[in-house]
Design a protein around this motif. Structure first.
Motif, mmCIF file in Angstrom:
data_model
loop_
_atom_site.group_PDB
_atom_site.id
_atom_site.type_symbol
_atom_site.label_atom_id
_atom_site.label_comp_id
_atom_site.label_asym_id
_atom_site.label_seq_id
_atom_site.Cartn_x
_atom_site.Cartn_y
_atom_site.Cartn_z
ATOM 1 N N GLY B 13 0.753 -1.297 -0.105
ATOM 2 C CA GLY B 13 -0.092 -0.225 0.087
ATOM 3 C C GLY B 13 0.788 1.010 0.073
ATOM 4 N N LEU B 14 0.757 2.355 -0.862
ATOM 5 C CA LEU B 14 1.621 3.467 -0.968
ATOM 6 C C LEU B 14 0.804 4.604 -0.845
ATOM 7 C CD1 LEU B 14 3.700 1.946 -3.899
ATOM 8 C CD2 LEU B 14 4.563 2.197 -1.528
ATOM 9 N N GLY B 15 0.224 4.547 0.242
ATOM 10 C CA GLY B 15 -0.605 6.040 0.374
ATOM 11 C C GLY B 15 -0.055 6.981 1.162
ATOM 12 N N LEU B 16 -0.580 7.709 2.111
ATOM 13 C CA LEU B 16 -0.137 8.779 2.892
ATOM 14 C C LEU B 16 1.020 8.314 3.809
ATOM 15 C CD1 LEU B 16 0.108 11.793 4.364
ATOM 16 C CD2 LEU B 16 -1.913 11.182 5.568
ATOM 17 N N ILE B 17 0.478 7.395 4.747
ATOM 18 C CA ILE B 17 1.296 6.869 5.650
ATOM 19 C C ILE B 17 2.689 6.054 5.084
ATOM 20 C CG2 ILE B 17 1.428 5.030 7.744
ATOM 21 C CD1 ILE B 17 -0.308 7.617 8.258
ATOM 22 N N ALA B 18 2.525 5.145 3.961
ATOM 23 C CA ALA B 18 3.646 4.501 3.623
ATOM 24 C C ALA B 18 4.410 5.342 2.892
ATOM 25 C CB ALA B 18 3.144 3.407 2.624
ATOM 26 N N SER B 19 3.815 6.487 2.205
ATOM 27 C CA SER B 19 4.900 7.157 1.478
ATOM 28 C C SER B 19 5.540 8.346 2.358
ATOM 29 C CB SER B 19 4.163 8.079 0.342
ATOM 30 O OG SER B 19 2.914 9.068 1.132
ATOM 31 N N SER B 20 4.746 8.591 3.515
ATOM 32 C CA SER B 20 5.670 9.271 4.699
ATOM 33 C C SER B 20 6.726 8.316 5.290
ATOM 34 C CB SER B 20 4.706 9.875 5.635
ATOM 35 O OG SER B 20 3.803 10.603 5.198
ATOM 36 N N MET B 21 6.581 7.140 5.387
ATOM 37 C CA MET B 21 7.264 6.198 6.144
ATOM 38 C C MET B 21 8.663 6.108 5.260
ATOM 39 S SD MET B 21 5.113 2.791 7.639
ATOM 40 C CE MET B 21 6.496 1.894 8.345
ATOM 41 N N ALA B 22 8.414 6.104 3.883
ATOM 42 C CA ALA B 22 9.459 5.817 3.027
ATOM 43 C C ALA B 22 10.486 7.046 2.993
ATOM 44 C CB ALA B 22 8.901 5.827 1.458
ATOM 45 N N HIS B 23 9.932 8.255 3.049
ATOM 46 C CA HIS B 23 10.549 9.450 3.341
ATOM 47 C C HIS B 23 11.459 9.627 4.741
ATOM 48 C CE1 HIS B 23 9.083 11.325 -0.493
ATOM 49 N NE2 HIS B 23 7.767 11.155 0.002
ATOM 50 N N ALA B 24 10.616 9.158 5.599
ATOM 51 C CA ALA B 24 11.100 9.235 7.000
ATOM 52 C C ALA B 24 12.308 8.301 7.206
ATOM 53 C CB ALA B 24 10.058 9.163 7.876
ATOM 54 N N MET B 25 12.053 7.098 6.485
ATOM 55 C CA MET B 25 13.031 6.086 6.802
ATOM 56 C C MET B 25 14.385 6.517 6.069
ATOM 57 S SD MET B 25 11.162 2.375 6.638
ATOM 58 C CE MET B 25 10.099 2.395 5.214
ATOM 59 N N ARG B 26 14.237 7.162 4.848
ATOM 60 C CA ARG B 26 15.318 7.568 4.201
ATOM 61 C C ARG B 26 16.084 8.702 4.776
ATOM 62 N NH1 ARG B 26 13.257 7.322 -2.057
ATOM 63 N NH2 ARG B 26 13.765 5.130 -2.580
ATOM 64 N N ARG B 27 15.185 9.487 5.145
ATOM 65 C CA ARG B 27 15.731 10.743 6.189
ATOM 66 C C ARG B 27 16.684 10.227 7.143
ATOM 67 N NH1 ARG B 27 11.857 14.195 10.048
ATOM 68 N NH2 ARG B 27 11.794 12.125 10.993
ATOM 69 N N ALA B 28 16.469 9.108 7.784
ATOM 70 C CA ALA B 28 17.357 8.786 9.004
ATOM 71 C C ALA B 28 18.209 7.495 8.570
ATOM 72 C CB ALA B 28 16.570 8.458 10.272
ATOM 73 N N GLY B 29 17.950 7.010 7.230
ATOM 74 C CA GLY B 29 18.699 5.778 7.047
ATOM 75 C C GLY B 29 18.393 4.709 7.753
ATOM 76 N N LEU B 30 17.049 4.414 7.886
ATOM 77 C CA LEU B 30 16.971 3.239 8.783
ATOM 78 C C LEU B 30 16.498 1.903 7.996
ATOM 79 C CD1 LEU B 30 13.846 5.418 10.629
ATOM 80 C CD2 LEU B 30 16.254 4.839 11.611
ATOM 81 N N ALA B 31 16.543 1.831 6.770
ATOM 82 C CA ALA B 31 16.331 0.731 5.836
ATOM 83 C C ALA B 31 17.435 0.504 4.753
ATOM 84 C CB ALA B 31 15.232 0.859 5.136
ATOM 85 N N GLY B 32 17.896 -0.494 4.622
ATOM 86 C CA GLY B 32 18.881 -0.982 3.539
ATOM 87 C C GLY B 32 18.239 -0.623 2.119
#
Lengths: 315, 315
Positions: B13-32
């Motif tokens: 699912g790539l709505g508001l929450i998922a897309s915000s998670m993607a940005h937030a994970m990238r911001r902090a380098g949380l996911a490979g």
């Protein structure tokens, strides 16, 4: 400095609206002198301390004496008594206006006291915050907001209306004219009933809070937090609004309850289509508001401390 | 760059929450690596176009294959089917989580599909805006917001919970643990019922709008405008919330109606004391929210275009 629209302006009541008017009039040089009165000695003291107006008076009559414009900025339920008190001091040709959220009741209460030769022109600026009192005002409150002018009867003086309109425009507002019955119905829908509902929901949560400790506050998320903001508004002002716009508020409440019960039944029976259709329809009115320039499309609710961050959505 | 909390994260699912998670994970380098899937081809296309995740997959199963963390970001009503689809691809030791606004129903729908050796840890970030879709996300959405972790049953892996918590904290959120029944009741009060009420009020206004032309929108003032913002939220998500948190929502709606009728009677009978007492009480809960850091005291509603101006009240 521009030429003042009114040489002497008297503000009766020194709460959020009056104090914002004082700041806004000064910002644009709209008044030669501003007098003010508040019933509470504490409010008068604060007004003096912060230099809110040029002269803080001990009585409404004193503030109104010799004024070219008197604006009643007291709760709707107090308008009649104030009008009666200031009536003998009003000079011929003066304009009396108000800022009440209800117009029919204000006209009924105030108009009988207005002397011959004085122009009574009710008005209602559609602006506010959840704060109250003489310290809560700020010059920008009316910027790009509507101020509705609601003529009390047919034989109003066009020049007086034009000057009052110029004052509100000078304070940043857009001006429109509307009759009192219609005003009270439109406001019942756009403001009064929503406030009552927000108050109700926050009251329900407050009951539950006692059960669940502070969780309702701690986890106050999208939706509820906006309600608490609304429900923090001035209790006296809102009591008077509901008591004086009774008919329209009860009518809209009736429609509200009818719709709510239909949605409640859809939840109980699991009618997802009904819910989805309804929620889709309400999205459209939001777009209308954004297109009408009454709000921005910036994401906001549920943002808490980030309110005002101006984080724009990627478009 | 910090060490990723999860080597591979799949967002279904790539709505508001998922897309915000993607940005937030990238911001902090949380996911490979971040994979993503959306059911709609159009959404997948947009996600590719804006580079939302590292790899957009055609199926949920493909996105979930080999992932260390799979987050279900679909409407609550779709969670069960997605869980069933991805189940065969889940690798041992993987964590499955979700972001649904309702927890009991999600656990009932998802848990039966989770294979032995995979850790199912439901979660709910208390954050959102009225926008939806893959373009609506932004990295700051979860900053200083709560994320509630709701363990599905007793024998959850403490290490998996710690890693999921670290992910949410890395995205800016505060983490708390709560059981599912309690979560659903608290959210019914703080979010679900307020949303239903806002939807209802906007629907009522929409009916009236047809009578009064565009005045309801034009003069949309304090109160109602905040409701329209709430009522512009995603219809599918909210339909599912009400259908799956039926019991708690109906309970709170019952309390709400009871209180509303008491206030309505006070208006009808002119009982100003009842109204004033009630409105005074609701002011206190607002103060509690500000003290809890869940909102600021800056004046806001009724400010329209000035939203975000950071005009501070004079204190």
């Amino acid at each position: 400095m521009s030429v003042p629209v009114f040489e002497r302006v008297a503000l009766i009541g020194l709460g959020l609206i009056a104090s914002s008017m004082a700041h806004a009039m000064r910002r644009a040089g709209l008044a030669g002198e501003i007098t003010g009165h508040a019933r509470s000695a504490e409010t008068r003291e604060i007004a003096r301390e912060i230099g809110l107006v040029d002269r803080v008076c001990e009585t409404a009559a004193e503030a109104a004496e010799g004024a070219d414009l008197v604006v009643l900025c007291v709760p709707v339920g107090a308008m009649g008594a104030v009008a009666e008190e200031i009536a003998p001091m009003l000079k011929p040709g003066a304009v009396v206006s108000d800022v009440g959220s209800v117009k029919k009741a204000v006209i009924e209460a105030v108009a009988p006291h207005i002397p011959e030769g004085v122009h009574f022109i009710p008005a209602h600026p559609l602006a506010g915050t959840e704060h109250s009192g003489p310290r809560s005002g700020f010059a920008e409150l009316f910027d790009n907001r509507w101020c509705l002018i609601v003529p009390a009867n047919g034989d109003i003086d066009p020049d007086a209306v034009a000057r009052l309109s110029a004052l509100w425009e000078g304070m940043g507002a857009h001006v429109d004219v509307m009759d009192a019955d219609h005003h009270d119905l439109v406001l019942a829908v756009t403001s009064h009933t929503p406030h009552l509902i927000a108050y109700t929901m926050v009251g329900v949560a407050d009951d539950l809070r006692r059960v669940t400790d502070s969780e309702v506050i701690k986890y106050s998320a999208a939706g509820f937090r906006d309600f608490t903001r609304i429900a923090a508004s001035d209790p006296t002002m809102w009591r008077d609004v509901f008591l004086t716009n009774k008919e329209a508020t009860l009518e809209i409440l009736g429609r509200f309850t009818e719709e709510l019960f239909a949605l409640q039944r859809a939840i109980r029976t699991g009618d997802g289509d009904h819910l989805h259709d309804y929620f889709t329809r309400t999205r459209a009115i939001r777009r209308g508001i954004i297109e009408a320039g009454q709000d921005t499309a910036a994401p906001d609710f549920g943002r808490g401390a980030a309110r005002g961050d101006k984080t724009e959505p990627r478009k």
